[in-house]
Design a protein around this motif. Structure first.
Motif, mmCIF file in Angstrom:
data_model
loop_
_atom_site.group_PDB
_atom_site.id
_atom_site.type_symbol
_atom_site.label_atom_id
_atom_site.label_comp_id
_atom_site.label_asym_id
_atom_site.label_seq_id
_atom_site.Cartn_x
_atom_site.Cartn_y
_atom_site.Cartn_z
ATOM 1 N N ASP A 77 -16.382 24.174 28.549
ATOM 2 C CA ASP A 77 -15.908 24.645 27.249
ATOM 3 C C ASP A 77 -17.066 25.044 26.347
ATOM 4 O O ASP A 77 -16.996 26.052 25.632
ATOM 5 N N LEU A 78 -18.154 24.250 26.367
ATOM 6 C CA LEU A 78 -19.334 24.606 25.572
ATOM 7 C C LEU A 78 -19.914 25.934 26.041
ATOM 8 O O LEU A 78 -20.285 26.785 25.212
ATOM 9 N N LEU A 135 -12.615 26.660 15.082
ATOM 10 C CA LEU A 135 -12.177 25.981 16.298
ATOM 11 C C LEU A 135 -10.687 25.702 16.179
ATOM 12 O O LEU A 135 -10.222 25.172 15.166
ATOM 13 N N SER A 185 -21.824 24.174 16.687
ATOM 14 C CA SER A 185 -21.609 25.083 15.552
ATOM 15 C C SER A 185 -22.856 25.201 14.687
ATOM 16 O O SER A 185 -23.009 26.174 13.944
ATOM 17 N N PRO A 197 -10.817 25.213 22.208
ATOM 18 C CA PRO A 197 -11.175 24.356 23.344
ATOM 19 C C PRO A 197 -9.946 24.027 24.182
ATOM 20 O O PRO A 197 -8.820 23.982 23.668
ATOM 21 N N TYR A 233 -12.636 30.151 18.510
ATOM 22 C CA TYR A 233 -12.578 29.594 19.870
ATOM 23 C C TYR A 233 -11.598 28.431 19.936
ATOM 24 O O TYR A 233 -11.540 27.604 19.016
ATOM 25 N N THR A 270 -17.674 29.534 12.255
ATOM 26 C CA THR A 270 -16.983 29.159 13.483
ATOM 27 C C THR A 270 -15.603 28.609 13.122
ATOM 28 O O THR A 270 -15.478 27.752 12.240
ATOM 29 N N TYR A 305 -17.867 28.803 24.732
ATOM 30 C CA TYR A 305 -18.134 29.022 23.304
ATOM 31 C C TYR A 305 -19.469 29.734 23.109
ATOM 32 O O TYR A 305 -19.574 30.685 22.319
ATOM 33 N N LEU A 334 -18.560 20.970 20.573
ATOM 34 C CA LEU A 334 -18.474 22.234 19.844
ATOM 35 C C LEU A 334 -18.821 22.057 18.372
ATOM 36 O O LEU A 334 -19.393 22.962 17.747
#
Length: 513
Positions: free
Chosen positions: A273-274, A116, A107, A309, A307, A114, A277, A103
């Motif tokens: 997860d990617l 996280l 970005s 993760p 987001y 972003t 996102y 992630l």
């Protein structure tokens, strides 16, 4: 210098060299000396000038000896473990290391901000943040919970990339997918990371050439040129179902407005997860969790996104292994069950007893979590060999934990690590603690259990999961054990020693000089 200090300095140099995955010959080349001289230095048999110490420190990217009255020297960190340990209590699984690093790379696709949530503050993340900062990205930790804000500049300054930080992380290879949309001509340093044998970058280059990327290896760097505006004319078929290869292809497809089909894609946890996102960025993705992905990207992404993760299944498995090897009852909260079911099914066959609570969703609203409670169990060897497979099979990163588990089980267990050329070799370090691990070849070990563990001193293996396996065995070992140079563990785990101590372990962190 006295002989005692020469010996201590030599030991520190050796440990730091191993930590950096360098051979004596490679260090000698950096210093402009012979391998024999490096051998004498590491054995404490050669006098060292301040100039030579400074050169060695520069070559290893570490301060070998701190001068003056610093309260804490920045040399290698070691762990002193007193056992045997019985763990108790509960512990929550932290967010995924592998998802977090992906992630951070992704970005770069977004021109907006972003955020996280609960990013693991580990050395791998620190290295990537150093790289991002060096090319103009603004990053800042928002709070003690690990929330991280990332703001890329309008134009990245790739000429100022932090080469040392980049070479200390293999994740730098995942900059290729995002950067091919930001620059038509750029260079990346060769990737580093764990010492797990040869890992070719060829699958990455093969996947990305459909987006106009051509890479030439120069001395110490990958020189990338991009035929701007190129998009895949047919489905991309990955030559290996690798996690980072899939992630690179996904990130390249995210800024390609055409629909890209990726076949033989990894459906593993960090890839999912990617994908989640990227969907928050407005990218359309079909087939998440399968081996065929259809990605419809955007010409430009400029959104503010938040987001979280999901939790790390590999850390969850390491905690399960800690409970088994110490014969303990603990509760492991927020375990991502979808990525642990094969491992738990195998452990059940071996006699492992545990309770599994009801499922609930992670903060990303997609990943299924459960709480696991372990119980002291009498284990027996499995009837067949244990080997990894791509998801949904047994995770390759979880395989080493079965070495320490097999060591406490009754009977013989065969582990087959077919992915990496030499990771299985590091599992023989368990023999120093009393295990009976026989190396059959670079990919296979035979383990005879049960084991009567006994404490000793071990230099940390240069691969993350085997290093943690040795630490877990030390928890069960009688007496005092020392695990030296644990930087590799800090690459993938946040405050692991402190968190195990909260469960009843006795682990002290210290430095030599």
């Amino acid at each position: 210098m006295t002989e005692d200090y020469l010996r201590k300095i030599g030991l520190r140099i050796r440990e730091t060299r191993i930590q950096r995955s360098l051979t004596q010959a490679q260090l000698a080349e950096r210093l402009g000396t012979s391998q024999g001289a490096v051998t004498r230095i590491e054995r404490g048999l050669q006098n060292l000038s301040l100039d030579m110490l400074a050169r060695i420190g520069e070559a290893l990217d570490a301060e070998i000896v701190a001068l003056g009255s610093k309260p804490e020297a920045p040399g290698p960190t070691h762990l002193r473990v007193t056992g045997p340990t019985t763990l108790s209590g509960s512990i929550a699984v932290k967010s995924s290391k592998n998802a977090g690093v992906a992630l951070l790379c992704a970005s770069l696709l977004n021109r907006g901000t972003t955020v996280l949530r609960k990013v693991a503050r580990i050395e791998e993340v620190n290295r990537l943040l150093e790289v991002l900062t060096s090319i103009g990205v603004r990053t800042r930790w928002l709070n003690e919970d690990g929330d991280l804000e990332i703001q890329p500049p309008a134009v990245l300054d790739l000429s100022r990339i932090d080469v040392d930080a980049a070479r200390r992380t293999r994740s730098i290879i995942m900059f290729l997918g995002p950067l091919l949309h930001r620059s038509a001509d750029f260079q990346l340093p060769y990737a580093g990371g764990c010492d797990l044998g040869t890992r070719t970058v060829e699958p990455h280059l093969s996947a990305l050439k459909s987006f106009g990327l051509a890479v030439k290896a120069t001395e110490g760097s990958y020189h990338a040129r991009v035929d701007v505006g190129t998009s895949p004319e047919r489905p991309i078929v990955l030559t290996e179902r690798g996690d980072t290869v899939t992630e690179n292809a996904l990130m390249a497809a995210a800024l390609s407005p055409a629909t890209t089909v990726i076949r033989n894609a990894s459906p593993n946890y960090m890839v999912q997860d990617l994908c989640f996102y990227l969907e928050r960025l407005g990218v359309q993705i079909e087939g998440i969790g399968t081996t065929t992905l259809r990605v419809t990207g955007k010409e430009r992404i400029d959104v503010d996104v938040d987001y979280a993760p999901s939790e790390d299944p590999i850390e969850a498995m390491s905690l399960v292994a800690a409970a088994i090897v110490t014969d303990s009852q603990i509760t492991i909260r927020r375990a991502p069950i979808e990525f642990l079911e094969i491992e738990l099914a195998l452990l059940e066959e071996m006699g492992f007893r545990y309770d599994r609570g009801p499922e609930y969703l992670a903060e990303n609203d997609r990943t299924r979590l459960v709480d696991l409670t372990t119980y002291p169990s009498v284990l027996h060897a499995p009837s067949d060999k244990i080997h990894p497979m791509p998801f949904p099979g047994l995770n390759i990163d979880n395989l080493p934990f079965f070495a320490v588990i097999a060591a406490v089980a009754h009977g013989q267990t065969l582990l087959h690590d077919w992915v990496y050329e030499n990771r299985a070799i590091y599992l023989t370090e368990l023999n120093r603690l009393g295990a009976r691990v026989k190396l059959l070849d670079p990919h296979r070990v035979m383990i005879e259990g049960p084991t009567h563990w006994s404490g000793t001193e071990v230099v940390c293996p240069p691969a993350l999961r085997p290093a943690v396996v040795v630490l877990l065995a030390m928890l069960a070992s009688k007496g005092t054990s020392v695990l030296r140079s644990v930087y590799v563990i800090n690459r993938g785990y946040e405050d692991l020693a402190e968190r195990l101590n909260a469960l009843g372990a006795d682990i002290q962190t210290f430095r030599d000089i």
